[in-house]
Design a protein around this motif. Structure first.
Motif, PDB file in Angstrom:
ATOM      1  N   TRP A  88       0.826  -1.215   0.000  1.00  0.00           N
ATOM      2  CA  TRP A  88       0.000   0.000   0.000  1.00  0.00           C
ATOM      3  C   TRP A  88       0.861   1.267   0.000  1.00  0.00           C
ATOM      4  N   SER A  97       2.775   1.469  -3.408  1.00  0.00           N
ATOM      5  CA  SER A  97       1.924   1.673  -4.582  1.00  0.00           C
ATOM      6  C   SER A  97       1.283   3.054  -4.578  1.00  0.00           C
ATOM      7  N   THR A  98       0.860   3.541  -3.424  1.00  0.00           N
ATOM      8  CA  THR A  98       0.274   4.885  -3.388  1.00  0.00           C
ATOM      9  C   THR A  98       1.339   5.954  -3.598  1.00  0.00           C
ATOM     10  N   PHE A 146       1.865   5.921  -7.268  1.00  0.00           N
ATOM     11  CA  PHE A 146       0.714   6.556  -7.920  1.00  0.00           C
ATOM     12  C   PHE A 146       0.821   8.074  -7.845  1.00  0.00           C
ATOM     13  N   ASN A 162      -3.693   7.434   3.699  1.00  0.00           N
ATOM     14  CA  ASN A 162      -4.059   7.624   2.288  1.00  0.00           C
ATOM     15  C   ASN A 162      -3.708   9.003   1.749  1.00  0.00           C
ATOM     16  N   LEU A 189      -2.426   9.034  -1.868  1.00  0.00           N
ATOM     17  CA  LEU A 189      -3.503   8.785  -2.825  1.00  0.00           C
ATOM     18  C   LEU A 189      -4.358  10.033  -3.023  1.00  0.00           C
TER      19      LEU A 189
END
Length: 297
Positions: A70, A73-74, A77, A110, A113
């Motif tokens: 997580w 990957s974020t 991103f 988050n 993200l």
């Protein structure tokens, strides 16, 4: 794996169809403590239902592995969104290793993200409205950070991006209803949302309060009443909206500088934002650095 624990638990419960536990704060906390022991800190699920669709795949991984995937990957991103938005590689990398982004990664939060959605969406709005809308629509999982987005798009009269943002936001929200049933939204709005409001309104001193950055929590920290704190926040939020509209409606102002201003104001325009949400400010800093380099060059 501190805050990531919520994503893992929410995904596990959603995959098992136990939505009644997810959206019941007491049952959710009890379920977690039955697994990790009675000394586990209080956790609660506070996100809209469609965030569960993102949580389910990660919850199928072992807890620590999922946490690492997580965070990586974020972060990736965020880097991709900034590169697509026109920032050079080294500037995008500077954001990913900024203090706010690193805190976000260590907590399993988050913020990367959400920053990718907000900053990437605003930077892409003029050239690629569909891509921008797909990113800005993601802010429906944390809508308080997207408070200034409609103001920004209206200031630029960017009706294509407004339309695409609305379409993608509706698709994301409807996807949860299709998968879990329409009742999941009623439960979220009548149980979870009021619970989160009570958490914000609680007297200052809860652990998360010390990580919050808006004017509202500052007023609460110095002993102001709830009414006064909300009044100050309302003035700050309105000021952020006016400044954002003014900056983006001025055609002679470099659009990137206006976006940098919005990214600084976004965590202040809402009563509920944390230190890891200041990753938006890191993006603003590198935008300013890029514009200054161009002018000096």
């Amino acid at each position: 794996v501190r805050d990531y624990l919520n994503m893992w638990a929410g995904g596990r419960l959603a995959a098992d169809g136990r939505l009644d536990v997810i959206f019941d704060p007491d049952a959710y906390a009890a379920w977690l403590r039955s697994i990790f022991g009675p000394r586990l800190d209080q956790h609660s699920w506070g996100y809209p239902p469609h965030f569960l669709l993102l949580a389910i795949p990660f919850s199928q991984l072992p807890l620590v592995v999922g946490f690492l995937v997580w965070a990586l990957s974020t972060g990736a991103f965020l880097w991709i969104a900034l590169r697509a938005g026109g920032l050079p590689t080294r500037y995008a990398f500077a954001v990913v290793i900024s203090p706010a982004a690193l805190e976000n990664a260590l907590l399993g939060q988050n913020g990367a993200l959400i920053t990718a959605a907000l900053a990437g969406g605003l930077l892409l709005a003029e050239r690629w409205p569909v891509a921008a809308g797909s990113l800005l629509g993601l802010l429906t999982i944390k809508p308080q950070l997207g408070l200034l987005v409609p103001i920004c798009l209206l200031a630029r009269r960017d009706y294509r991006t407004i339309t695409m943002t609305a379409v993608f936001g509706l698709v994301y929200c409807s996807a949860a209803a299709v998968v879990f049933g329409w009742g999941v939204w009623h439960t979220y709005l009548t149980v979870t949302a009021p619970y989160m409001r009570r958490y914000i309104d609680a007297p200052f001193g809860l652990a998360a309060h010390f990580m919050m950055v808006p004017p509202f929590i500052t007023m609460r920290a110095i002993g102001a009443s709830l009414t006064l704190a909300y009044a100050v926040q309302a003035f700050a939020s309105l000021s952020c909206m006016v400044l954002s509209y003014w900056a983006l409606s001025r055609r002679h102002v470099d659009r990137r500088l206006a976006i940098a201003l919005v990214l600084c104001l976004a965590p202040l325009a809402t009563p509920y934002a944390h230190s890891y949400d200041l990753t938006t400010v890191a993006v603003a800093c590198v935008i300013l650095a890029k514009v200054a380099q161009e002018r000096d060059g």
